[in-house]
Design a protein around this motif. Structure first.
Motif: not given
Length: 289
Positions: A90, A100, A102
């Motif tokens: 990421a 992004v 996670v």
């Protein structure tokens, strides 16, 4: 469009998404992964974007990794959110301006957000196929496509046989050897069938279809050896064994002139969100064990 047959895909005793040690190995060298892994044919990207409702689609990229596919969709005019369980991968994606979060897709919380498309490149075999499809259905707006795709590649038969011989000699039982021991050039056909099963089980999509896009890429010896350690199972090889594999593969490429052409087929399973899911496929914690 060809549809995928409804019969059940062959099952191994352990499904790909349960091989967590392999799934989590790609981030060990995220920079190399991003530098060397191939992208996807532009025709596939355009086809998915065209299937989206709206002129500037909001797109969720599941298992976005370092952002290889996400960057292609962003360049095609999409607003992309990536989801990936590996913070190392990421981090590389974020360097190129991508957003992004996670998490695994099974555990990810859409928090009321919806998207015009959900895609996953080279990743869905690490996802529980029913739980993942159920989460995609929750995140998709009606009429939006779920598109799951993989690059399957094969060099000329003589070189493929030479590669297979290297693994038979050096690492015959390694997971990394399997791509060369298969008799077919369609290594992801079983994964496509399994993905289609999961989509059907959720009851929120139309009948899955399969798309195929053929393309080629040339590799020098150095380019292929740079990429090879990023492919499945190679991180699990002891360093001395990996060195032997790279030496043997490099020698095989030298024997055909120092470069070769990989003939890729990108296989995609697609389905359109039609209704609310009839199953939520309870999440199993796939990060443990």
């Amino acid at each position: 469009m060809p549809t995928l047959p409804p019969e059940r895909a062959p099952r191994s005793t352990q499904q790909p998404h349960q091989h967590r040690s392999v799934a989590e190995s790609f981030g060990a060298d995220a920079e190399r992964y991003d530098r060397t892994r191939p992208g996807y044919p532009q025709a596939l990207v355009d086809r998915i974007v065209t299937a989206c409702p709206g002129p500037a689609p909001d797109l969720l990229d599941v298992g976005c990794g370092t952002g290889i596919a996400a960057r292609q969709f962003a360049a095609a005019g999409c607003r992309v959110l990536g989801v990936d369980p590996d913070a190392r991968m990421a981090g590389i994606a974020r360097r190129s301006g991508l957003q992004v979060e996670v998490a695994t897709i099974e555990a990810w919380d859409p928090a009321g957000r919806t998207f015009d498309a959900v895609v996953s490149g080279q990743t869905w075999h690490w996802v529980d196929p029913v739980a993942g499809a159920a989460k995609a259905a929750l995140a998709l707006r009606p009429g939006g496509p779920l598109a799951l795709f993989w690059n399957g590649g094969r060099p000329a038969p003589e070189l493929a046989a030479a590669f297979a011989e290297v693994y038979r000699r050096v690492a015959p039982d390694a997971l990394a050897a399997r791509q060369w021991s298969r008799p077919t050039a369609d290594p992801y056909a079983e994964l496509c069938a399994r993905a289609a099963e999961g989509i059907r089980a959720v009851g929120a999509f139309g009948e899955p279809e399969q798309w195929r896009h053929a393309w080629e890429r040339s590799y020098t010896r150095a380019q292929w050896l740079d990429q090879l350690p990023t492919t499945g199972g190679h991180h699990q090889l002891p360093p001395a064994v990996l060195d032997e594999v790279l030496l043997g593969v490099g020698t095989a490429i030298d024997a055909v002139g120092g470069s070769f052409t990989m003939r890729y087929t990108t296989l995609a399973v697609t389905a359109v969100r039609t209704a609310a899911p009839t199953t939520t496929a309870p999440h199993r914690d796939l990060t443990a064990g």
